[in-house]
Design an enzyme around this catalytic site. Structure first.
Site, PDB file in Angstrom:
ATOM      1  N   MET A  98       0.830  -1.208   0.000  1.00 45.36           N
ATOM      2  CA  MET A  98       0.000   0.000   0.000  1.00 45.36           C
ATOM      3  C   MET A  98       0.863   1.256   0.000  1.00 45.36           C
ATOM      4  O   MET A  98       0.655   2.184  -0.750  1.00 45.36           O
ATOM      5  CB  MET A  98      -0.851   0.047   1.274  1.00 45.36           C
ATOM      6  CG  MET A  98      -1.938  -0.969   1.306  1.00 45.36           C
ATOM      7  SD  MET A  98      -3.342  -0.342   0.408  1.00 45.36           S
ATOM      8  CE  MET A  98      -4.425  -1.744   0.456  1.00 45.36           C
ATOM      9  N   LYS A  99       1.839   1.226   0.906  1.00 44.07           N
ATOM     10  CA  LYS A  99       2.648   2.414   1.139  1.00 44.07           C
ATOM     11  C   LYS A  99       3.500   2.745  -0.082  1.00 44.07           C
ATOM     12  O   LYS A  99       3.663   3.910  -0.439  1.00 44.07           O
ATOM     13  CB  LYS A  99       3.538   2.158   2.355  1.00 44.07           C
ATOM     14  CG  LYS A  99       4.347   3.325   2.792  1.00 44.07           C
ATOM     15  CD  LYS A  99       4.718   3.190   4.280  1.00 44.07           C
ATOM     16  CE  LYS A  99       5.868   4.109   4.598  1.00 44.07           C
ATOM     17  NZ  LYS A  99       7.159   3.422   4.718  1.00 44.07           N
ATOM     18  N   GLY A 100       4.038   1.713  -0.714  1.00 42.06           N
ATOM     19  CA  GLY A 100       4.808   1.929  -1.925  1.00 42.06           C
ATOM     20  C   GLY A 100       6.186   2.493  -1.676  1.00 42.06           C
ATOM     21  O   GLY A 100       6.834   2.133  -0.699  1.00 42.06           O
TER      22      GLY A 100
END
Ligand code: B12
Lengths: 516, 263
Positions: free
Chosen positions: B144-146
């Protein structure tokens, strides 16, 4: 002089106490269990070595064929009692099928102990001899006060490693660490013999240990210095590798209570049980353990998460104490993993390094160089490493892992190591007495950062004390990694001790710990 | 071409700055100055000096200047050499299509493209395989954070992304991918010493072929030392190196899936 941060000493003591409670609770759990690798270690310390026709190590052959909850010592002791065979002879017979352990009826506890204890004493004596030999070397050659220059070799081929280690030692390295091949930590056995085909490192085998030890002794004798040898216990064979290290006179061994759980997905029960016996052996053999807190801040922010480092350091200390490791052998770890773009990053780094120094005043702290922010800019990399060296010197770190300019690219070239040693020697010599000259401003940035970390570490320890360490690992507190209690590798090797279970070495090592 | 170089050409330096004969630049156009460093497995003797000189002459360095020659102790000697290079390259001959910057779509555009063209979610399965335990690379692409402010694939509405973590055996990876009906496989490899990644990546292709699904998936590898060329050579559809972000990979595979549909 180790009192520059104006630390809240009472809070340090309270944090320690919390860590102690956490470790004690774990210890109760640990005492009830053994593991397959602990049993194999007992075999090794009783003198069993070698492989069977299929190449399976004899300690594995034995332990694969016993009811583990009774312990390997019970089987070996019973056979010795009945036949008078040596452990190695028994192992060979089990290996070639002429003894079937499953058909052995165990004799009385008393007889088992009488048969095994003298042999265990023999194993322990072998370790003590190595320890004395190290002490003699250090007396003859003298030892170094200041940072010990620690470099790695990692070619995959022990003979190539020796060439590189010899060059590094002659260049000025004090500690040579042979990095292990990727994948070894997940092997539930220790490979046998000299090896030439590792990846990103060289397999830890007893023969490889012996070959490197010999080469370093030779170089050391030429140089009039004692060159220390380092390897890694972590993985599914923590105590076995510690035993091999004890038998081949390794001086420094990586041994972290949590590393395997967090970074190799080894089952937490397995690691916690294994680390204890592994560390008992390290303690008894005079090995300096190195803990692995540096890894936490390889994946999370070094400023935000600085307190998790101190938290883990304090727990590692307590686990070490429970295993009989004196402060002088506690190479508590931390690292310079500051993001280079952080304003005042150098000051925060100083704060953390000095904090470790002051919380563990007598420990030979292990300080790791920049890795995650090293890039292909090898020129800048030399400067990043220089800043690290400066912090090392200002804060009196003991074991200094030298940074390599090609960190982001490949395992070190021979020339990378030489350049790193030159740079470190330049800085350490130029700054020889800097630590005595520098004080930190009472309410300055450094001072505040250190005290904040301490406070947060105390809070976290209080939380862990409440929920227990296993739970803490399940919810993902360290390096942002979560591990289920029944997950990971190696749980099948964890066995509740039977009623008559007996490990002959625990008594011997504990006696040494209590100085009896 | 930069403004300054252009000027050099315009004010009569044409003979000097020549795009058909580009050479390394020290401080004067066409001086060809470079520096190299290396170690020779021989003792630090006059013979080593001669050996080093001969070597750099073979590399195409002229007037080599050994500015550093020092013993690495025992039987090795380290050199830093400066000199000017005889070689040049013709940059007018480099094909545009080989050198074009790959233009990635944005997350929204990618989601939009998928809805319009496929009418279903695309299933992506990723892992760090073999004995490699480096997760930061695959997490940068998938979580999600990438990475560097670019969300990972798990964040994409029109993707169903499964990150299996690290130290995943190729066999398990293939089995899971079949179970999850993967459209795209993402493999991360960080450890490359002694070419372990080549073995491992090749083994995966063989397994996929044995299962008969190699052609049914888009197969992509990545890692700091992975190159496009290597990926192609090993039978992958693409390879991504340092500083890749999720958009780069997603743009590639959605277009590739579309191309295959058209065929
Ligand atoms: C952090 C780190 C670790 C951590 C990993 C923690 C974790 N959870 O990942 C720990 C401490 C566990 C570790 C262990 C080891 N490490 Co390490 N580690 C590093 C380090 C410092 C940074 C790597 C990193 O995280 N980069 C950040 C990420 C985001 O970048 P990235 O991986 O390149 O990913 C980007 C691209 O490559 C791409 N990408 C990556 N994967 C994929 C996949 C796909 C499909 C796509 C499209 C794109 C893509 O996209 C990403 C974002 O842009 C490097 C040194 C360095 N400065 O690079 C060494 C390094 C990678 N490690 C190395 C080694 C050798 C090891 C060990 C094998 C050492 C040992 N013998 O024990 C062990 C691993 C054991 C094992 N079983 O694998 C070597 C590799 C040398 C080589 N070329 O073979 C390096 C280069 C250090 C060195 N010089 O020796 N390491």
């Amino acid at each position: 002089m180790h009192n520059k941060l104006d630390l809240d000493r009472e809070l340090v003591s309270k944090a320690r106490l919390k860590a102690q409670n956490i470790a004690n609770e774990m210890q109760e759990f640990i005492n009830g269990y053994t593991t397959t690798t602990i049993e194999r270690t007992i075999c090794r310390l009783l003198g069993i070595d070698g492989v069977n026709k299929k190449g399976i190590p004899l300690p594995n052959v034995i332990v694969d064929n016993i009811d583990v909850k009774k312990g390997a010592a019970a089987y070996l002791g019973s056979i010795i009692h009945k036949t008078g065979l040596e452990p190695q002879e028994i192992a060979e017979k089990v290996g070639n099928g002429s003894i079937n352990l499953r058909n052995i009826s165990l004799v009385e506890s008393k007889d088992i102990q009488n048969a095994i204890l003298p042999l265990a004493e023999l194993g322990a004596a072998r370790i003590r001899t190595n320890r004395e030999e190290r002490e003699t070397y250090l007396k003859t050659h003298g030892d170094k006060e200041g940072p010990l220059l620690y470099v790695i070799v990692a070619t995959g081929n022990i003979y190539e490693d020796i060439i590189q280690a010899d060059s590094a030692a002659r260049k000025g390295a004090d500690i040579i660490a042979v990095i292990r091949s990727t994948g070894q930590s997940l092997m539930d056995y220790v490979p046998y013999g000299a090896t030439t085909q590792g990846f990103g490192g060289t397999y830890a085998t007893q023969e490889n240990f012996r070959l490197m030890r010999k080469a370093l002794d030779e170089a050391g004798n030429d140089l009039g210095r004692y060159i220390r040898l380092c390897n890694y216990c972590s993985g599914l064979c923590m105590p076995e590798i510690a035993a091999m290290g004890a038998l081949e006179r390794l001086d420094v061994m990586l041994n972290d209570a949590l590393y395997g759980i967090l970074f190799r997905d080894i089952n937490m029960q397995r690691t916690i049980i294994d680390q204890h016996f592994s560390r008992m052996i390290n303690g008894y053999s005079g090995v300096i353990i190195n803990t692995g807190e540096d890894n936490y801040i390889k994946t999370v922010d070094a400023v935000d998460q600085a307190f998790t480092v101190l938290t883990s350091q304090l727990m590692n200390e307590q686990f070490a104490i429970l295993a009989g490791i004196p402060e002088e052998q506690m190479g508590i770890g931390h690292a310079f993993e500051m993001n280079p773009t952080v304003k005042n990053g150098f000051l925060y780094e100083l704060a953390q390094a000095q904090l470790s120094r002051e919380v563990f005043p007598n420990a030979p702290l292990k300080y790791m160089p920049p890795t995650r922010y090293m890039t292909g800019d090898v020129f800048m990399g030399c400067v990043q490493n220089a800043l690290f060296n400066i912090v090392t010197k200002i804060t009196d770190q003991k074991i200094c892992l030298l940074g390599m300019l090609t960190e982001a690219i490949h395992t070190p070239f021979m020339s990378d190591r030489s350049i790193a040693i030159d740079i470190a020697q330049y800085i350490f010599n130029n700054m020889e007495n800097i630590s005595d000259e520098i004080l930190f401003k009472p309410d300055g940035i450094i001072n505040r950062q250190a005290n904040t970390s301490l406070k947060k570490a105390y809070d976290l320890l209080s939380k862990i004390e409440q929920q227990g360490l296993f739970k803490t690992l399940e919810v993902g507190t360290f390096a942002g990694i979560r591990r289920p209690i029944d997950g990971g590798k190696g749980l099948d090797g964890v066995v509740k001790k039977g009623e008559l279970y007996f490990n002959p070495f625990i008594g011997i090592f504990l006696k040494a710990k209590e100085g009896v | 071409m930069g403004e300054h170089l252009k000027k050099m050409k315009n004010i009569g330096y044409k003979d000097k700055y020549d795009p058909t004969k580009i050479k390394p630049y020290g401080d004067t156009i066409n001086d060809g100055k470079i520096q190299v460093s290396f170690t020779l497995p021989m003792q630090n003797t006059p013979k080593a000096t001669i050996a080093a000189k001969q070597l750099v002459l073979k590399m195409g360095l002229r007037e080599p200047n050994i500015v550093l020659q020092k013993s690495l102790e025992s039987e090795f000697t380290f050199f830093v050499v400066y000199g000017h290079l005889i070689h040049n390259v013709d940059i007018t001959k480099i094909r545009e299509e080989d050198s074009q910057l790959f233009k990635a779509m944005s997350m929204d555009e990618i989601n939009e493209f998928i809805s319009q063209n496929f009418n279903r979610k695309i299933v992506v399965v990723g892992a760090t395989t073999g004995t490699d335990s480096h997760t930061m690379g695959i997490d940068a692409i998938m979580s999600m954070k990438g990475f560097h402010g670019h969300h990972g694939l798990e964040r994409y509405e029109m993707l169903e992304a499964h990150n299996l973590g690290s130290q995943v055996l190729n066999e398990d990876f293939v089995r899971k991918s079949i179970d999850l009906k993967a459209d795209v496989l993402l493999v991360s490899q960080t450890v490359t010493q002694k070419r372990i990644h080549v073995q491992n990546l090749t083994n995966l292709v063989e397994l996929l072929e044995a299962e008969g699904i190699r052609d049914k998936v888009i197969l992509i590898c990545g890692g700091a030392r992975i190159t496009k060329e290597l990926a192609k050579e090993l039978g992958y559809d693409a390879g991504f190196g340092q500083n890749t972000v999720a958009e780069d990979v997603a743009t590639f595979f959605i277009k590739e899936i579309r191309n295959r549909q058209k065929k």
